[in-house]
Motif scaffolding. Structure first.
Motif, PDB file in Angstrom:
ATOM      1  N   VAL A  25      -2.326   5.119   8.159  1.00 18.24           N
ATOM      2  CA  VAL A  25      -1.133   4.764   7.378  1.00 18.24           C
ATOM      3  C   VAL A  25      -1.502   3.909   6.160  1.00 18.24           C
ATOM      4  O   VAL A  25      -2.536   3.240   6.141  1.00 18.24           O
ATOM      5  N   HIS A  26      -0.649   3.962   5.148  1.00 23.07           N
ATOM      6  CA  HIS A  26      -0.842   3.121   3.959  1.00 23.07           C
ATOM      7  C   HIS A  26      -0.348   1.700   4.197  1.00 23.07           C
ATOM      8  O   HIS A  26      -0.892   0.749   3.652  1.00 23.07           O
ATOM      9  N   ALA A  27       0.747   1.576   4.950  1.00 16.89           N
ATOM     10  CA  ALA A  27       1.359   0.253   5.149  1.00 16.89           C
ATOM     11  C   ALA A  27       2.201   0.290   6.416  1.00 16.89           C
ATOM     12  O   ALA A  27       2.580   1.361   6.898  1.00 16.89           O
ATOM     13  N   MET A  49       6.173   2.846   9.384  1.00 15.64           N
ATOM     14  CA  MET A  49       4.900   3.100   8.695  1.00 15.64           C
ATOM     15  C   MET A  49       5.144   4.001   7.496  1.00 15.64           C
ATOM     16  O   MET A  49       6.012   4.873   7.546  1.00 15.64           O
ATOM     17  N   SER A  50       4.359   3.799   6.445  1.00 12.43           N
ATOM     18  CA  SER A  50       4.374   4.773   5.354  1.00 12.43           C
ATOM     19  C   SER A  50       3.033   5.490   5.379  1.00 12.43           C
ATOM     20  O   SER A  50       1.976   4.868   5.480  1.00 12.43           O
ATOM     21  N   VAL A  51       3.122   6.827   5.299  1.00 13.80           N
ATOM     22  CA  VAL A  51       1.918   7.642   5.504  1.00 13.80           C
ATOM     23  C   VAL A  51       1.943   8.820   4.532  1.00 13.80           C
ATOM     24  O   VAL A  51       3.000   9.419   4.291  1.00 13.80           O
ATOM     25  N   GLN A  52       0.795   9.138   3.962  1.00 14.46           N
ATOM     26  CA  GLN A  52       0.785  10.294   3.063  1.00 14.46           C
ATOM     27  C   GLN A  52       0.952  11.557   3.912  1.00 14.46           C
ATOM     28  O   GLN A  52       0.480  11.609   5.058  1.00 14.46           O
ATOM     29  N   PRO A  53       1.652  12.582   3.356  1.00  9.42           N
ATOM     30  CA  PRO A  53       2.016  13.751   4.175  1.00  9.42           C
ATOM     31  C   PRO A  53       0.831  14.388   4.891  1.00  9.42           C
ATOM     32  O   PRO A  53       0.956  14.812   6.041  1.00  9.42           O
ATOM     33  N   SER A  54      -0.357  14.416   4.254  1.00 12.65           N
ATOM     34  CA  SER A  54      -1.504  15.080   4.891  1.00 12.65           C
ATOM     35  C   SER A  54      -2.022  14.305   6.105  1.00 12.65           C
ATOM     36  O   SER A  54      -2.778  14.845   6.913  1.00 12.65           O
ATOM     37  N   SER A  55      -1.616  13.036   6.261  1.00  9.04           N
ATOM     38  CA  SER A  55      -2.075  12.239   7.410  1.00  9.04           C
ATOM     39  C   SER A  55      -1.078  12.253   8.564  1.00  9.04           C
ATOM     40  O   SER A  55      -1.328  11.629   9.603  1.00  9.04           O
ATOM     41  N   GLY A  84       0.797  -1.227   0.000  1.00  8.35           N
ATOM     42  CA  GLY A  84       0.000   0.000   0.000  1.00  8.35           C
ATOM     43  C   GLY A  84       0.824   1.268   0.000  1.00  8.35           C
ATOM     44  O   GLY A  84       0.303   2.374  -0.163  1.00  8.35           O
ATOM     45  N   THR A  85       2.135   1.150   0.176  1.00  9.36           N
ATOM     46  CA  THR A  85       3.013   2.328   0.166  1.00  9.36           C
ATOM     47  C   THR A  85       2.970   3.013  -1.194  1.00  9.36           C
ATOM     48  O   THR A  85       2.947   2.349  -2.230  1.00  9.36           O
ATOM     49  N   GLN A  86       2.958   4.363  -1.173  1.00  5.27           N
ATOM     50  CA  GLN A  86       2.909   5.126  -2.423  1.00  5.27           C
ATOM     51  C   GLN A  86       4.074   6.105  -2.493  1.00  5.27           C
ATOM     52  O   GLN A  86       4.586   6.542  -1.457  1.00  5.27           O
TER      53      GLN A  86
END
Ligand code: MG
Length: 336
Positions: A207-209, A277-283, A153-155
């Motif tokens: 988080v994405h992953a 964790m990988s997380v989009q910046p807005s989260s 799910g990581t982007q």
């Protein structure tokens, strides 16, 4: 065990079973041919297993409490990385006959460590055999349907967030540590790591992953990046890690490592049992706020790129080349 040691086996099982509390969700527990558990309605089960081997995961100078703690912690860390709540455990031990391990006193202390990490978890059964020391654990947890966090799910553009500090356990392994407070703190991270259970559950939804860092930051980051494109034709993702941001404990700083020594321990040492964790910046802001509610410090250590490789950057943007990439159980020549 053979029949001549049957009475001893019974006593050893009793030494384990006496630590287990009854539970309404375990209608049939230790002592029958198999256990019966009653899962919470509308929850999915999450299972994991890991074993400890003498000489590889711990050494003969470790206390029984430490070995019990580690056996549970490494498994809990995998449930933490799925955002699951631990519920039931199975314990499969091989104990050498006539050794200190096959005694009530040792098992008593082992069980105190084994069950010290999570009040809600119940040991439902297992097996005792005779042979070289080996400790196998199966854990079963629960998670709301579709709420488990996976490695995929990581982007591109995601921030990489890490709980706690890095390299403490590896530091304790890399050189003798004394019994002064900093030495003890490092050894504690090696012998009694803290699985990030609550943090994992609090990270869900943000988080994405997610993955737990057990083999070393670079090795586990590489697993996370590969999982993102595993089922597609998309090229592998990459990442940039900023050395100056690696979270470092006071004890680690006090050890007098050179920068390169410290970075190598933090990047590849392993046994951290932190969550990556990988997380989009807005989260990021809501994630960090939720992790604070779980009393967990977390740090942004880098970002995901489309570059296909992991770059480790110093404060001037220069590339640092790690001495090794991480721990792979079956590729020792590359690691040691
Ligand atoms: Mg894991």
């Amino acid at each position: 065990m053979n029949s001549s040691s049957a009475r001893t086996e019974f006593e050893l099982i009793h030494a384990i079973a006496r630590h287990v509390k009854p539970s309404a969700q375990v209608p049939i527990g230790i002592g029958d041919d198999a256990a019966v558990i009653a899962p919470t309605p509308n929850q999915h089960l999450v299972t994991t297993t890991d074993s400890l081997v003498l000489g590889r995961h711990f050494t003969s100078d470790w206390t029984a409490h430490d070995i019990g703690h580690l056996a549970m912690a490494v498994n809990l860390s995998d449930l933490a990385a799925m955002a699951a709540k631990p519920r039931w455990a199975l314990l499969n031990m091989t104990l050498p006959k006539d050794s200190v391990y096959a005694t009530q006193a040792w098992l008593d202390e082992f069980m105190q460590g084994f069950l010290s990490l999570d009040d809600g978890l119940v040991l439902v059964g297992g097996n005792l055999s005779e042979g070289p020391l080996n400790i196998g654990v199966v854990l079963i947890g629960e998670v709301m349907p579709d709420q488990a966090i996976t490695r995929s799910g990581t982007q591109v553009g995601d921030l990489l967030v890490l709980t706690g500090t890095l390299g403490d356990a590896a530091a304790a392994l890399s050189r003798p540590v004394d019994n002064a407070p900093f030495g003890l703190a490092l050894r504690q991270r090696l012998h009694r790591p803290t699985p990030r259970l609550l943090a994992g559950q609090h990270a869900a939804g943000h988080v994405h992953a997610m993955i737990d860092v057990s083999d070393g930051l670079l090795a586990d980051l590489s697993h996370l990046l590969h999982a993102a494109t595993r089922d597609s034709a998309t090229p592998p993702l990459g990442a940039e890690i900023e050395l100056q941001k690696l979270p470092t404990s006071k004890a680690m700083k006090a050890m007098g490592f050179s920068e390169a020594e410290r970075w190598n321990l933090q990047l590849s040492g392993g046994n951290d049992y932190e969550l990556l964790m990988s997380v989009q910046p807005s989260s990021l802001t809501p994630l960090l706020a939720d992790l604070q509610l779980a009393n967990t410090d977390a740090t942004v250590i880098g970002q995901v790129t489309s570059g296909g490789e992991i770059l480790v950057l110093d404060e001037h943007g220069g590339h640092f080349v790690p001495a090794k990439r991480g721990w792979d159980h079956f590729q020792e020549t590359a690691d040691e």
